[in-house]
Design an enzyme around this catalytic site. Structure first.
Site, mmCIF file in Angstrom:
data_model
loop_
_atom_site.group_PDB
_atom_site.id
_atom_site.type_symbol
_atom_site.label_atom_id
_atom_site.label_comp_id
_atom_site.label_asym_id
_atom_site.label_seq_id
_atom_site.Cartn_x
_atom_site.Cartn_y
_atom_site.Cartn_z
ATOM 1 N N ARG A 145 12.850 -9.494 -22.790
ATOM 2 C CA ARG A 145 14.005 -8.815 -22.635
ATOM 3 C C ARG A 145 14.825 -7.868 -24.617
ATOM 4 O O ARG A 145 16.056 -8.157 -24.230
ATOM 5 C CB ARG A 145 15.131 -9.838 -22.755
ATOM 6 C CG ARG A 145 15.076 -10.651 -21.362
ATOM 7 C CD ARG A 145 16.031 -9.754 -20.268
ATOM 8 N NE ARG A 145 15.329 -11.339 -18.809
ATOM 9 C CZ ARG A 145 14.493 -11.790 -18.226
ATOM 10 N NH1 ARG A 145 13.095 -11.039 -19.119
ATOM 11 N NH2 ARG A 145 14.703 -11.892 -16.917
ATOM 12 N N SER A 153 21.307 -14.030 -15.403
ATOM 13 C CA SER A 153 20.569 -15.083 -16.309
ATOM 14 C C SER A 153 22.495 -14.318 -17.546
ATOM 15 O O SER A 153 21.920 -13.579 -18.058
ATOM 16 C CB SER A 153 20.042 -15.223 -16.945
ATOM 17 O OG SER A 153 18.368 -15.591 -15.542
ATOM 18 N N GLU A 158 22.149 -13.440 -23.027
ATOM 19 C CA GLU A 158 20.817 -12.844 -22.063
ATOM 20 C C GLU A 158 22.521 -11.378 -22.406
ATOM 21 O O GLU A 158 21.673 -9.715 -22.550
ATOM 22 C CB GLU A 158 20.481 -12.397 -21.454
ATOM 23 C CG GLU A 158 19.752 -11.572 -20.895
ATOM 24 C CD GLU A 158 19.067 -11.713 -19.564
ATOM 25 O OE1 GLU A 158 18.265 -12.270 -19.703
ATOM 26 O OE2 GLU A 158 18.938 -10.239 -18.773
HETATM 27 N N1 EPU Z 1 16.756 -24.990 -14.100
HETATM 28 C C1 EPU Z 1 17.584 -26.341 -13.772
HETATM 29 N N2 EPU Z 1 18.797 -26.412 -14.087
HETATM 30 C C2 EPU Z 1 19.074 -25.021 -13.869
HETATM 31 C C3 EPU Z 1 18.493 -23.797 -13.683
HETATM 32 C C4 EPU Z 1 16.484 -23.561 -13.806
HETATM 33 O O1 EPU Z 1 16.707 -27.575 -13.841
HETATM 34 O O2 EPU Z 1 20.405 -24.999 -13.677
HETATM 35 C C5 EPU Z 1 15.107 -25.166 -13.632
HETATM 36 C C6 EPU Z 1 14.001 -24.908 -13.096
HETATM 37 O O3 EPU Z 1 14.375 -25.849 -12.426
HETATM 38 C C7 EPU Z 1 13.425 -24.204 -13.441
HETATM 39 C C8 EPU Z 1 13.233 -23.678 -14.831
HETATM 40 O O4 EPU Z 1 14.772 -24.744 -15.286
HETATM 41 O O5 EPU Z 1 12.410 -25.535 -13.317
HETATM 42 C C9 EPU Z 1 13.176 -22.279 -14.596
HETATM 43 O O6 EPU Z 1 14.629 -22.156 -13.985
HETATM 44 P P1 EPU Z 1 13.812 -20.537 -13.185
HETATM 45 O O7 EPU Z 1 12.854 -20.643 -12.412
HETATM 46 O O8 EPU Z 1 15.264 -20.481 -11.912
HETATM 47 O O9 EPU Z 1 14.069 -19.599 -13.800
HETATM 48 P P2 EPU Z 1 14.930 -19.310 -15.306
HETATM 49 O O10 EPU Z 1 13.900 -19.438 -16.733
HETATM 50 O O11 EPU Z 1 16.690 -20.315 -15.023
HETATM 51 C C10 EPU Z 1 13.843 -16.870 -15.565
HETATM 52 C C11 EPU Z 1 15.148 -15.807 -15.671
HETATM 53 C C12 EPU Z 1 15.856 -14.804 -14.399
HETATM 54 C C13 EPU Z 1 14.339 -14.473 -13.513
HETATM 55 C C14 EPU Z 1 13.466 -16.190 -13.185
HETATM 56 C C15 EPU Z 1 12.545 -16.075 -12.592
HETATM 57 C C16 EPU Z 1 15.552 -15.167 -18.144
HETATM 58 C C17 EPU Z 1 16.626 -15.600 -19.006
HETATM 59 N N3 EPU Z 1 16.016 -15.060 -16.776
HETATM 60 O O12 EPU Z 1 15.071 -17.409 -15.370
HETATM 61 O O13 EPU Z 1 16.017 -13.712 -14.968
HETATM 62 O O14 EPU Z 1 14.879 -14.340 -12.106
HETATM 63 O O15 EPU Z 1 13.396 -16.097 -14.669
HETATM 64 O O16 EPU Z 1 11.644 -15.011 -12.962
HETATM 65 O O17 EPU Z 1 14.482 -15.618 -18.176
HETATM 66 C C18 EPU Z 1 18.006 -12.306 -14.934
HETATM 67 O O18 EPU Z 1 17.646 -12.184 -16.237
HETATM 68 O O19 EPU Z 1 19.481 -12.291 -15.158
HETATM 69 C C19 EPU Z 1 17.462 -13.258 -14.745
HETATM 70 C C20 EPU Z 1 18.439 -13.096 -13.000
#
Ligand code: EPU
Length: 338
Positions: A166, A237, A333
């Site tokens: 990012r 995010s 972010e």
């Molecule tokens: N999780 C929780 N509780 C929550 C949210 C997440 O326990 O409320 C856990 C999930 O179960 C999982 C882990 O956290 O084990 C990661 O969650 P997820 O795969 O949903 O992805 P993320 O790390 O929360 C990132 C990006 C997203 C992107 C997704 C998929 C960042 C800041 N965010 O989210 O990007 O869509 O991966 O690749 O890196 C954005 O930048 O606006 C965005 C949506």
């Protein structure tokens, strides 16, 4: 044509959809128009901010006392084409997901995992948007810009953009110095699909997978986890996933054995901020009209007539609680706009 609006409601121009006004809102359609604007008293005498789709911005006040400068530069054209790949130049003002849909319809691979990300092409190259194991830096060929101080055009090759998670040179060393006018992407005619992130593969049909299948699956996952932009304001995010030293992760793991992590390199891991926030008990909590999204704690939403100060306060409370509980600093972010 250049458009200039004064005391303009930007509620519909940023995805948090808060009641914010800009002193001026200015839109241009060509590089020459941008150059002439940069010479104008309006931009010389006022602070200004280039914006795209407004999907990663948090206006911290209800009034922005400057000029919001929006690119309406359109156009998609092929720069190079071989049997295996195509390089396409895309205007900064094209809606990112329209471009992804176009690539998929042409059978060009590379952008499909980034389906349904809000925002515009110009910002994609500044923010290095990413999802489902792909970052836009993986397909960026070069970035065309105009230097704010001189109006000169400058093309940055991909390595010169210093892309990271990012992040890019445009957010750091060269922040406020260049405006992106077009981005060229390199796409594959015989695509290599990236299906190994999280539950992506499980959301796909059996058998041969097409680009359209990937796009559809990604859109389905995003819709199930993230608020629909038209139904509830947010900026996707809100925080970045923190990168911490492996030793710190190993120590935390003894207390929190189920803490998810992704290996970044030999000495660092990335921990999902959404998980940390969730485990601190923030799911669904609110401050004024701002709330932590029920289905994904990484997203702060404008649940009910939120004001910028509600979001700022909520974000700060979350940051402090994650710091106190886990000793991990999470950083936004979204870009805070004063
Ligand atoms: N999780 C929780 N509780 C929550 C949210 C997440 O326990 O409320 C856990 C999930 O179960 C999982 C882990 O956290 O084990 C990661 O969650 P997820 O795969 O949903 O992805 P993320 O790390 O929360 C990132 C990006 C997203 C992107 C997704 C998929 C960042 C800041 N965010 O989210 O990007 O869509 O991966 O690749 O890196 C954005 O930048 O606006 C965005 C949506």
């Amino acid at each position: 044509m250049i458009k200039v609006k004064e005391n303009y409601s930007i509620k519909e121009l940023h995805t948090f959809r808060m009641p914010v006004y800009a002193r001026w809102f200015v839109e241009y359609e060509t590089v020459d128009e941008l150059r002439s604007l940069l010479q104008s008293d309006l931009l010389k005498q006022n602070k200004f901010l280039p914006i795209g789709g407004g999907s990663n911005l948090l206006f911290v006040r209800e009034r922005y006392e400057g000029v919001l400068l929006h690119s309406a530069i359109k156009g998609i054209s092929i720069l190079q084409e071989t049997e295996s790949e195509v390089v396409v130049k895309v205007g900064a003002g094209i809606v990112w997901d329209d471009f992804v849909a176009y690539c998929v319809s042409q059978g060009w691979g590379g952008a499909e995992n980034l389906s349904y990300i809000p925002g515009e092409v110009g910002a994609s190259a500044v923010q290095n948007i990413g999802a489902y194991g792909v970052e836009v830096k993986d397909i960026i060929h070069e970035v065309e810009t105009v230097e704010i101080a001189t109006g000169a055009t400058r093309v940055f090759q991909n390595p010169e953009c210093e892309y990271g998670y990012r992040s890019s040179i445009f957010k750091h060393e060269l922040k406020g110095k260049y405006i992106v006018t077009a981005v060229s992407y390199r796409l594959q005619k015989t695509p290599t699909l990236h299906l190994d992130y999280g539950n992506l593969r499980n959301s796909l049909p059996e058998g041969d997978i097409t680009l359209a299948d990937v796009r559809e699956a990604v859109i389905g996952i995003r819709r199930s986890k993230l608020p629909e932009p038209d139904e509830c304001g947010s900026a996707g995010s809100f925080f970045m996933n923190p990168v911490i030293p492996v030793e710190q992760y190993e120590r935390l793991k003894t207390t929190y054995p189920d803490m998810p992590h992704y290996v970044v390199d030999e000495t660092h891991v990335k921990v999902p901020a959404g998980w940390l926030i969730d485990r601190c008990g923030w799911k669904g909590k609110s401050v004024g009209g701002a709330a932590v999204y029920e289905k994904q704690c990484l997203v702060l939403v404008n649940k009910h007539n939120a004001l910028p100060s509600d979001v700022v306060t909520l974000a700060e409370m979350i940051r402090q609680s994650v710091q106190e509980t886990y000793g991990i600093t999470i950083n936004p972010e979204v870009n805070y706009i004063e």
